[in-house]
Design an enzyme around this catalytic site. Structure first.
Site, PDB file in Angstrom:
ATOM      1  N   HIS A  82       0.678  -1.148  -0.220  1.00 28.16           N
ATOM      2  CA  HIS A  82       0.012  -0.273  -0.069  1.00 28.16           C
ATOM      3  C   HIS A  82       0.819   1.162  -0.342  1.00 28.16           C
ATOM      4  O   HIS A  82       1.712   1.704   0.797  1.00 28.16           O
ATOM      5  CB  HIS A  82      -1.226   0.489   1.249  1.00 28.16           C
ATOM      6  CG  HIS A  82      -1.531   1.187   1.723  1.00 28.16           C
ATOM      7  ND1 HIS A  82      -2.467   1.162   0.855  1.00 28.16           N
ATOM      8  CD2 HIS A  82      -1.656   2.796   1.731  1.00 28.16           C
ATOM      9  CE1 HIS A  82      -3.195   2.502   1.161  1.00 28.16           C
ATOM     10  NE2 HIS A  82      -2.526   3.228   1.380  1.00 28.16           N
ATOM     11  N   ASP A 161     -15.433   3.482   6.996  1.00 26.56           N
ATOM     12  CA  ASP A 161     -14.109   4.258   7.165  1.00 26.56           C
ATOM     13  C   ASP A 161     -14.589   5.315   6.036  1.00 26.56           C
ATOM     14  O   ASP A 161     -15.025   6.463   5.848  1.00 26.56           O
ATOM     15  CB  ASP A 161     -13.114   3.610   6.227  1.00 26.56           C
ATOM     16  CG  ASP A 161     -12.463   4.411   5.638  1.00 26.56           C
ATOM     17  OD1 ASP A 161     -11.598   5.278   6.400  1.00 26.56           O
ATOM     18  OD2 ASP A 161     -12.102   4.409   4.347  1.00 26.56           O
ATOM     19  N   ARG A 168     -14.671  13.422   8.044  1.00 27.57           N
ATOM     20  CA  ARG A 168     -12.875  13.981   8.836  1.00 27.57           C
ATOM     21  C   ARG A 168     -12.725  14.960   7.943  1.00 27.57           C
ATOM     22  O   ARG A 168     -11.870  15.779   8.048  1.00 27.57           O
ATOM     23  CB  ARG A 168     -11.584  12.773   8.300  1.00 27.57           C
ATOM     24  CG  ARG A 168     -12.104  11.806  10.287  1.00 27.57           C
ATOM     25  CD  ARG A 168     -10.992  10.672   9.457  1.00 27.57           C
ATOM     26  NE  ARG A 168      -9.770  11.135   9.861  1.00 27.57           N
ATOM     27  CZ  ARG A 168      -8.466  10.342   8.502  1.00 27.57           C
ATOM     28  NH1 ARG A 168      -9.422   8.334   8.539  1.00 27.57           N
ATOM     29  NH2 ARG A 168      -7.723  10.351   8.456  1.00 27.57           N
ATOM     30  N   SER A 183      -8.023   4.051   9.186  1.00 28.80           N
ATOM     31  CA  SER A 183      -8.388   4.029   8.102  1.00 28.80           C
ATOM     32  C   SER A 183      -8.058   3.230   6.621  1.00 28.80           C
ATOM     33  O   SER A 183      -8.330   2.603   6.118  1.00 28.80           O
ATOM     34  CB  SER A 183      -8.725   5.464   7.792  1.00 28.80           C
ATOM     35  OG  SER A 183      -8.957   5.201   6.214  1.00 28.80           O
ATOM     36  N   LYS A 187      -8.984  -1.175   5.867  1.00 24.67           N
ATOM     37  CA  LYS A 187      -9.826  -1.345   3.973  1.00 24.67           C
ATOM     38  C   LYS A 187      -7.835  -2.176   4.030  1.00 24.67           C
ATOM     39  O   LYS A 187      -8.446  -3.679   3.477  1.00 24.67           O
ATOM     40  CB  LYS A 187      -8.979  -0.076   3.616  1.00 24.67           C
ATOM     41  CG  LYS A 187     -10.181   0.578   3.821  1.00 24.67           C
ATOM     42  CD  LYS A 187     -10.615   1.698   3.001  1.00 24.67           C
ATOM     43  CE  LYS A 187      -9.054   2.546   3.350  1.00 24.67           C
ATOM     44  NZ  LYS A 187      -9.382   4.141   2.931  1.00 24.67           N
TER      45      LYS A 187
HETATM   46  N1  URA Z   1      -6.287   7.251   3.158  1.00 30.15           N
HETATM   47  C1  URA Z   1      -6.868   6.653   4.054  1.00 30.15           C
HETATM   48  O1  URA Z   1      -7.341   5.440   3.114  1.00 30.15           O
HETATM   49  N2  URA Z   1      -7.191   6.241   4.866  1.00 30.15           N
HETATM   50  C2  URA Z   1      -6.941   8.052   5.322  1.00 30.15           C
HETATM   51  O2  URA Z   1      -7.171   8.259   6.480  1.00 30.15           O
HETATM   52  C3  URA Z   1      -5.742   9.156   4.987  1.00 30.15           C
HETATM   53  C4  URA Z   1      -5.023   8.494   3.439  1.00 30.15           C
END
Ligand code: URA
Length: 436
Positions: A82, A161, A168, A183, A187
């Site tokens: 990632h 999320d 946010r 977050s 995922k």
């Molecule tokens: N990328 C994400 O998936 N979440 C965040 O909070 C910031 C960057």
């Protein structure tokens, strides 16, 4: 239990229990707790932070708010990568087939371009015919038969999320290390990977601008991921200039093909091999990073990785003949050249400014519903530290239309600095953080 008491507890800097975090987050997802109370909680977290135990609880609760990718019955190991997002960051595209060719399965769920950062799904969809919304059965089949598959996230993956991120975004609470950690990790864990290699970008074009901030995020991702039973490594990498020579959707497919043929730009190859080596080590198919690198180089040299990329393109509807026919020629007709205003050395090609200029050109988007152009972008002739003579071509801009060129050109020109002396050398790989 009352939401207000939990908010007050966090506001006063105390540690919340798993039960308290669950009460608020699950209540929010169900619509039982209003936006204004969760906004207050987010702001309290922003200022007071979270302990590793709280961050792990939040991540788990978010993870369990939706579906997980079911990889059962498929022989692993499953290792994913990632990136926290960058400019010209096409690393996932060559990396997945290289790692898969070495025997590690890569269940890759990617995102789209947003703001100044590019998106893997948009790049893939620039290949004529390629589709990125795979049903679970097709995703599993790709992993079984090719070792990797590329898809987007469905709305059923971590719905918490989606709600929390939107909140946010409008409450100035995005830049909080525990919230970002939960977050991203929720995922990634939902994808079913056994291990994750994080490429935490650092510099003007990154989410984290300073090494200290990038290190904090990397440390938090590694600590929380390990606490959740995953093997996690974070590699901190420079994102102060774009990666490679091409920034754009189809342009980055071209650079991907170059990498898979072993002739990609030096910085892209270096990062692909380093992240790939880590993925092989986490997957247990290489004893150490040196051995991992040799394996990655071998599957590039033998053409196995390129072959797997073609198989994936074909499996996901892409037209290989058309992709190769368009390679190095498919460009927008709206063109502008950026030339050196004076002689000297390129001391900076600011990644943020280039990424923002790319949004004007049509590489990226300001809002999720905006369309992107496959043929827009930048082709650079120079990188930082290169010598340039007055009037020499530094970059060519390709815009989605004629109007996009002027603002993009102005922004790109301001991204370039030329100095009289060679700028100090800077590393691409800045640090690595492991759970040990
Ligand atoms: N990328 C994400 O998936 N979440 C965040 O909070 C910031 C960057």
């Amino acid at each position: 239990m009352r939401a207000v008491d939990i908010i007050m507890k966090k506001r006063n800097g105390a540690e919340l229990s798993d039960v308290e975090i669950r009460f608020l987050i699950e209540g929010y997802v169900k619509g039982e707790i209003p936006d204004y109370q969760v906004s207050s909680l987010l702001m309290a977290i922003f200022f007071k932070g979270m302990t590793p135990a709280e961050t792990a609880s939040l991540t788990n609760i978010m993870l369990n708010s939706g579906d997980r990718m079911d990889l059962s019955g498929i022989a692993g190991p499953f290792i994913d990568k990632h990136s926290t997002g960058g400019v010209g960051d096409k690393i996932s595209l060559p990396l997945a087939p290289i790692v898969a060719a070495c025997g590690v399965k890569v269940p890759m769920m990617s995102g789209r371009a947003l703001g100044h950062t590019g998106g893997t799904l948009d790049k893939l969809e620039s290949i004529p015919g390629y589709f990125t919304s795979l049903e679970l059965s097709a995703f599993r089949k790709g992993i079984i038969e090719d070792g990797f598959a590329m898809t987007g996230q469905t709305s059923r993956v971590v719905p918490a999320d989606k709600k929390l991120y939107a909140l946010r975004d409008v409450t100035a609470t995005v830049e909080s290390i525990p919230l970002i950690t939960a977050s991203i990790l929720s995922k990634k864990v939902a994808e079913g990977a056994d291990g994750i290699v994080f490429d935490v970008k650092c510099g003007s074009g990154a989410f984290m601008k300073t090494l200290d901030d990038a290190r904090s995020l990397a440390t938090s991702l590694v600590a929380t991921g390990s606490a959740m039973g995953k093997q996690v490594v974070a590699v901190l990498t420079d994102m102060s200039q774009p990666l490679g020579y091409k920034v754009g959707n189809f342009l980055e497919i071209e650079e991907t093909l170059d990498c898979l043929e072993g002739k990609g730009p030096g910085d892209v190859m270096e990062l692909v091999y380093r992240l790939g080596s880590w993925m092989l080590v986490l997957g247990g198919v290489a004893k150490n990073l040196d051995e991992g690198r040799v394996r990655c180089e071998e599957v590039v040299a033998s053409g196995e990785a390129l072959d797997l990329f073609y198989r994936n393109v074909s499996r996901q509807g892409g037209n290989i003949a058309e992709m190769l026919y368009r390679r190095n020629t498919w460009r927008s007709e709206h063109v502008r050249e950026l030339r050196a205003e004076r002689s000297g050395y390129l001391s900076s090609i600011d990644a943020l400014e280039i990424g923002l200029a790319g949004v004007y050109l049509g590489v990226g988007r300001n809002r999720t519903e905006d369309a992107v152009s496959p043929t827009a972008g930048f082709v650079f002739n120079k990188k930082r530290s290169d010598r340039v003579e007055k009037g020499e071509l530094i970059a060519t801009l390709y815009g989605k239309d004629e109007e996009s060129l002027e603002p993009a050109y102005t922004m790109a020109a301001s991204a370039i600095s030329i100095s009289d002396s060679v700028p100090p050398a800077s590393a691409l790989i800045l640090e690595e953080i492991t759970s040990q």
